[in-house]
Design an enzyme around this catalytic site. Sequence first.
Site, PDB file in Angstrom:
ATOM      1  N   SER A 234       0.849  -1.190   0.000  1.00 54.41           N
ATOM      2  CA  SER A 234       0.000   0.000   0.000  1.00 54.41           C
ATOM      3  C   SER A 234       0.882   1.237   0.000  1.00 54.41           C
ATOM      4  O   SER A 234       2.019   1.211   0.496  1.00 54.41           O
ATOM      5  CB  SER A 234      -0.905   0.003   1.239  1.00 54.41           C
ATOM      6  OG  SER A 234      -1.534   1.265   1.414  1.00 54.41           O
ATOM      7  N   TYR A 247      -0.945  -0.500  10.431  1.00 57.71           N
ATOM      8  CA  TYR A 247      -1.127  -0.901   9.032  1.00 57.71           C
ATOM      9  C   TYR A 247       0.069  -0.469   8.185  1.00 57.71           C
ATOM     10  O   TYR A 247       0.611  -1.243   7.387  1.00 57.71           O
ATOM     11  CB  TYR A 247      -2.419  -0.284   8.501  1.00 57.71           C
ATOM     12  CG  TYR A 247      -2.731  -0.573   7.056  1.00 57.71           C
ATOM     13  CD1 TYR A 247      -3.301  -1.790   6.678  1.00 57.71           C
ATOM     14  CD2 TYR A 247      -2.483   0.380   6.066  1.00 57.71           C
ATOM     15  CE1 TYR A 247      -3.603  -2.052   5.350  1.00 57.71           C
ATOM     16  CE2 TYR A 247      -2.782   0.129   4.746  1.00 57.71           C
ATOM     17  CZ  TYR A 247      -3.347  -1.088   4.388  1.00 57.71           C
ATOM     18  OH  TYR A 247      -3.641  -1.346   3.070  1.00 57.71           O
TER      19      TYR A 247
END
Length: 261
Positions: A234, A247
């Site tokens: 990501s 995350y």
Amino acid sequence: MAAAFAGQLARPRGIAGWLLGRAMDLANRRPTRLAIDLLAPRAGERVIDIGCGTGAALAAVRRCADVDATGIDPSPVMAAMAATRLGVGADIRCAELAAMPFPPASFDAALLLNMLYFCDPDGRDLAPLHRILRPGGRAVAVNGSVSEAGFADRFIGAALESFGGLDILVNNAGYTWDATIQKMTDEQFQAMLDVHLVAPFRILRAAGEPIRVMAKKEAEAGREVFRKVVNISSIAGLYGNAGQASYSSAKASLVGLTRTL
């Protein structure tokens, strides 16, 4: 909030459900292509998509082969969207998996792209699937959480047993559990590491030895086979993102793992 979102995932409803269906179509493009490749639909077959959502997967199946397409979904919103998308010739039912309103041995192949998330761990919810598949019918799926101990070995083992080899591995599972760092618990931080970093590591480790053995045999036979690993990271792993310390850390680590392979 979490419970409401989980309820929408299991049974989308209203405008929010319609928007969720469109979002899931985008998120599922890659796994849908992979699932259809594995299913290998053939012209003239009867194919059912269990938990068909908006009908995007069945539409993709139809583009691959001239099949008799059937979909079933417990959400009236999803069933209506699928019926609109697929039009005349497709049989779309709004019903529970347990009901499965079809005669025995009705289908040659079945897709279960998202349904397994909502099945019981023992697989009892899948019993109707065995009833409606014809002898020799095809349905390939591995139920479980990627962060469970032993999942990686079962996952890779299913591919080797079903297809006799391993050509591509996609680590795509994941979710977010956001909080500012002063409010983030150890559980939240570890959960993100487990699903976004530890799980891909375990799956890659489980695949490593079978790939090595296959590559050695191919080299001895004078063949060169290019296998592929796709790890989904990501931009949060590259640049960070507010409220996503856990995350972002996991996704950044996944980049390092990928570059080290």
